[in-house]
Structures are given as structure tokens and as C-alpha cells.
Enzyme design. Sequence first.
Site, short mmCIF file in Angstrom:
data_model
loop_
_atom_site.label_atom_id
_atom_site.label_comp_id
_atom_site.label_asym_id
_atom_site.label_seq_id
_atom_site.Cartn_x
_atom_site.Cartn_y
_atom_site.Cartn_z
N GLY A 1 0.76 -0.92 0.16
CA GLY A 1 0.05 0.09 -0.13
C GLY A 1 1.01 1.16 -0.21
O GLY A 1 1.02 1.72 1.53
N GLY A 46 2.07 4.77 3.30
CA GLY A 46 3.06 3.84 3.29
C GLY A 46 3.94 3.87 2.46
O GLY A 46 5.15 3.57 2.33
N LYS A 54 -4.09 5.14 21.37
CA LYS A 54 -4.31 6.24 19.81
C LYS A 54 -5.47 6.75 19.56
O LYS A 54 -6.61 7.75 18.57
CB LYS A 54 -3.68 5.47 18.84
CG LYS A 54 -3.78 5.80 17.61
CD LYS A 54 -2.33 6.34 17.04
CE LYS A 54 -2.32 7.78 15.80
NZ LYS A 54 -2.07 6.94 14.70
N GLU A 61 -12.24 4.38 8.30
CA GLU A 61 -11.80 3.47 8.35
C GLU A 61 -12.97 3.09 10.31
O GLU A 61 -12.38 3.74 11.64
CB GLU A 61 -10.46 3.39 9.41
CG GLU A 61 -9.73 3.15 7.99
CD GLU A 61 -8.41 3.23 7.93
OE1 GLU A 61 -7.77 4.58 9.05
OE2 GLU A 61 -7.57 2.31 8.58
#
Lengths: 337, 337
Positions: B21, B26, B213, B295
Site C-alpha cells: 500500500g 506506506g 491512540k 475506517e
Amino acid sequence: MSSAALNFFNVTKNLTYAILGTGALGGFYGAKLQQAGLEVHFLVRSDYESVRRNGLFVESVDGDFRLNRVNAYCDVRNMPACDVAIVALKTTQNHLLPDILLPILKENSTVLVLQNGLGIEEEVAAIIDRYKVSGHKIGETKIIGGLCFLCSNKVGDGHIRHLAYGKINLGEHKNNSQHGGIADEMQIIANDFESAGIPIELSSDLLLARWKKLVWNIPYNGLSVVLDATTEELMTNPNSLELVKELMHEVLRGAKSVECDIPLEFIETMLEHTRNMHPYRTSMKIDYDEKRPLELTAIFSNALQAAFSRGVNLPKIRCLYQQLQFLDLRNRTNAVK
Amino acid sequence: MSSAALNFFNVTKNLTYAILGTGALGGFYGAKLQQAGLEVHFLVRSDYESVRRNGLFVESVDGDFRLNRVNAYCDVRNMPACDVAIVALKTTQNHLLPDILLPILKENSTVLVLQNGLGIEEEVAAIIDRYKVSGHKIGETKIIGGLCFLCSNKVGDGHIRHLAYGKINLGEHKNNSQHGGIADEMQIIANDFESAGIPIELSSDLLLARWKKLVWNIPYNGLSVVLDATTEELMTNPNSLELVKELMHEVLRGAKSVECDIPLEFIETMLEHTRNMHPYRTSMKIDYDEKRPLELTAIFSNALQAAFSRGVNLPKIRCLYQQLQFLDLRNRTNAVK
């Protein structure tokens, strides 16, 4: 029947009505009452000149009609005192109430509050009490609450579009300082509205009726603004539908905290009712789109506080309320984002 | 030191890296590793032709640089097996993992998962286990989780803009089927990243690090989409700030339900950190604006489920999650609303 009520009935002429706020709601009900032959006085703000000259036009699912002449006022000091003062402002304008309500009250006037949310009759009662304490003599003022199930918009100067419904749920405001009589006035006012073609339902428990209305208003008004969605979109997406239901459950918990028991089946009734509605832009969404302040205090904050004062948190309603406060402030400070 | 780890150390040549990715994240880390002299192989999707011909350009606050030649592949079957497979997809693409991860694994490969949210290492472990059960021999695959504190965007073909930060928090995935060794590989990988100028922090508790996080990601990613707001707007409006704090408290409750104790002061640290950031469009907001899927499973659903499985409800996070699901679906079904 109390002697005050007898006096009320013995008045030979019809009741006179003042409409405080000639918008989508006040303009519609006031016009219907005048059309039915009652004496109505309209306090008009932005479109005063137009209404004074051309009257009101109601484009309605029940049949359009035009009133060529109405009693329109831009200054409350020119209005006559009336038997019934109908508060038809948005609750966001309630800071104006002392100035516009008190001058038109007379001996034994009734204030009919046609607004959404909680705590409004208390606010009106407090305004009247302060007025009396300061030495003014205005006799016994009764307060009635009315919950309107009405889809209408103001689409132009003196031009109201009535899309659907119209029923009013009337209930007596219970206040220790008042004694008897309201039930009778409520019946007379109900008769006037029914003669004007407005269905009336009488509630024995105004607080319960107000919480029941919140079961609809909190999820649909709130989410329509935050998600920029119509009622139909909220009902067809499974996630927003689930959230609507969960918000409704929280309203029931809030109601229960102040001893208002709403049966669980009421949620399914409201959902079914909404499924059968035309895709609808809620009143709060219309206010948002028009960059008007949102009725967050009456509909959200007062409900949250009532429950919180009994030790009950309503976290999803609170989340929605905080999001709405953010959006409301930005909406009115940034003309262009 | 275990013998597996010794073998690992005894490899004389550097580790080889596969970037699965080549996007904002990435592409950035892979380019940095290659710039530091390591052998890196990039799986590239939409801009494969451009990257193959022109390499990668990283416009960075730490100094721009260009790699004229990179090992770019549009088909994983052409890639060599690598020592370290870096999963740098969005979690919304994780259904592709069996196809793109397994072919590049070799004896003693390490999978480094650089993704947000919960439950991802478990997903990778399950994919590898199923592969082994079906008779494939790929040796012992170690799994390391990495949490990236990185602001970067992909602004064009092969063109990455690195706006701020870059630190990675590495932690070992604890899995009963693995025995030892990871700590050593983690240190070697950490050294490689540090040689490339990427600050590394080693965490002894990956699950705790992932929940920490989420203390940032849940409120800021979620509200930035629902309220169409930058981090700065969310911090300056008192209502959204209050909601941010309350969402953070719910994340702490969720973490506690799975025995991850995050101290209360961590909330103030995150708020202070965000106040000092440049006004920032979150990664979820960027995905939303680009009409990419959000996400939501990794960041919201897996957190809600982890807490729920311990009997803990997180109602405000759930409210936000349902709103995001509604917006995500509409965003990708209606190109024009």
C-alpha cells in the site's frame, strides 16, 4: 363551575385573539381563526408592510384561502388587549416576551403557548409574576400549553404554505399560584379552534404531552441538522434508524425521571407515523438552512437538565446537543464557511 | 537470546522490506527506508505506471527528496518475498490481505501492521493460521503492531506531502501460538527506521498503546467528519471541546474494561497536544472528502465491541459511530447529493 369560569362563559361576545409572532405557525392558526369569524390581531415583524397592505395568503392542503385584510401591528403598544394571547414565536425569541406579552394582557386573559420543548409555561408564569410583584394589576392570567403537530413553512411575505397536519394538543399548566378555571377556558378555546377546522386534543397532563412530543422532536430535529437529512433518509438507513430508536429510549428515560411514564409502544407508534409521512425537512433543519438560531434550549437543554436534576444522564441526547450547539454557533457566525 | 533470534541477527545483509500500500503512509515510510539505503519493494495500485517510470517524490517538512527509481509492482505475484512485510493499506482494504500478504512471506518473515484501530494483528494472525492449516509452509511469522503519528497526504501520482510528525510506536502482538523472538526483530526494525530518520518508541503493551491512540482518533476523526470541522475548530468551540473530552473519557472506560489503564492526565496531554498542532484535517475527514470508505470497523466498531463484550456501554461513541455509518454510506452511494 367556579364563579370566575361563569364570568368567562357569560361574556356574550366571542373571545379576541392576539397572535404574537405571525410566522409559519402563528400566521397559519391566526388566519384559520379569523377565517372562522373570530377577531384576531397579528403582531408582525419582517413582513409587516406587506401583511398590512395585502393580508395573508394560506396555501394549504386543506384548501387555499386569502385574507385581504388583517389587523396587523408592528408595535405591540398599538395592539388592543385580548382575551387570548397566543405565543407563536420561536422559543429562541422568548427574551422578547416581557415586552410583547405583558402589554396585551387584561383582566382574566389566557396565555396560550404554542411552542415546542420544556419549561416554557414556567417562563411565562415567571414573567407575569415579576410584573405583578412590580405593582401592575393584570388580574388572574391563566396559562395553557399547546403542542402543535403542524408542517408549515413561511415561503414569502404574508405567504404561508401548510403542508400537512395541524392538530393541537392542549393542556393546562399546573401552577400553585393558579386556582381552577383553566379547564373551562381551555374548552372554549378548543371550540374556537375546532370551529376553524383545527383538530384539538385535550391532555390532562401537559408535562407528559410535552415529553411525548420530545420523543419525536429530539431525534428527528437533531439528526436532520447534524446529518443534513430528511426524515425519510433517517428512516431508511439502518444505522440512523437505530440511533433514532436509541434516542427515543433516552427521552423515555428522561420522562420517567420526572414521573412521566410513556409506554414503550409509543416509540413504535412514532416510527410508524414517521414512515408514513412525506419526506420532511424538520423545523429545526429549516431554521438551520435559513441561518436562524436553533431551538436548543427548549428542546434539548431543558430536557437534559430536568433529567439531570433527578440524577439521570442521557448521554446520546447530550452528544447530539453538543454537536448542535457547535453547528448552530458556526452557522450564525460564518455567513460563508 | 533464542536461536531463532540468533539466526535473525546472523543474517549478514540488511532486511528487505515490502510496502503493501504505497499511499500517504506506506509511500512515506517506504521512501524514507529506501533513502536510508535499504532494499524496499512497493506494491502500488492506482499510480503504478507513474511510480514505475518516475519514482516517488516526498515533499516533507524534514526536507524534500526524490527517488528516481523504486521497485514498484502492480501485481504482488511479481514481488520477491521479503523479511518484513509492512501492511500500510487502509483497514477498509483489509479484505485484500490474504491475496497480497501471503505470497510475499518467507521463512521467519515479520509482518509490521501500520494501521489504526483495534483487532488488526488478530486478523493478520488468523489469515496466516488459515494459510498454514491449508498446508502451506511459511515458517514462523511474527507480527508487530505499529502506531503512526504522522500527518501526510498523497497529493498526486507518486507524490507524497509530509506535513508533520512521523513517529511510530512499535509493540509486539501477543499471541499464544508465537514464542519469543519478536522483541529482537522489533529492535532491528526499529534501528532501520531510526537510521531513516523516523523516531521509534517501543511499547511493552501494544493493546494499551492502541487504546491510547483511540483516545485521539475517536473524537477527532469522528467529529471532524460529522461536524465538517478541523481540529482547531473542535478545540475552540466550547461545546465541541466538551464533547471531545467526554468522548475521551468513554475511550478510557472502554480501555479499562479490557484491563488497559490509561491515566486520566492522558486526556489533558492529548488536548494540549492538539491545541499546539496546526489546524488539521484528520485522515478520516480526508477519506470522507475523497469519498473513500471510512475506517469505522477498526477504529469504532472493534472498540465498542471489545467494551461491550465486557458489559460496558460507550453511548456517545456509539452515537458518533452510527452517525458516521450513515454519512459513510450516503457519501459513497450518492456521488451528488
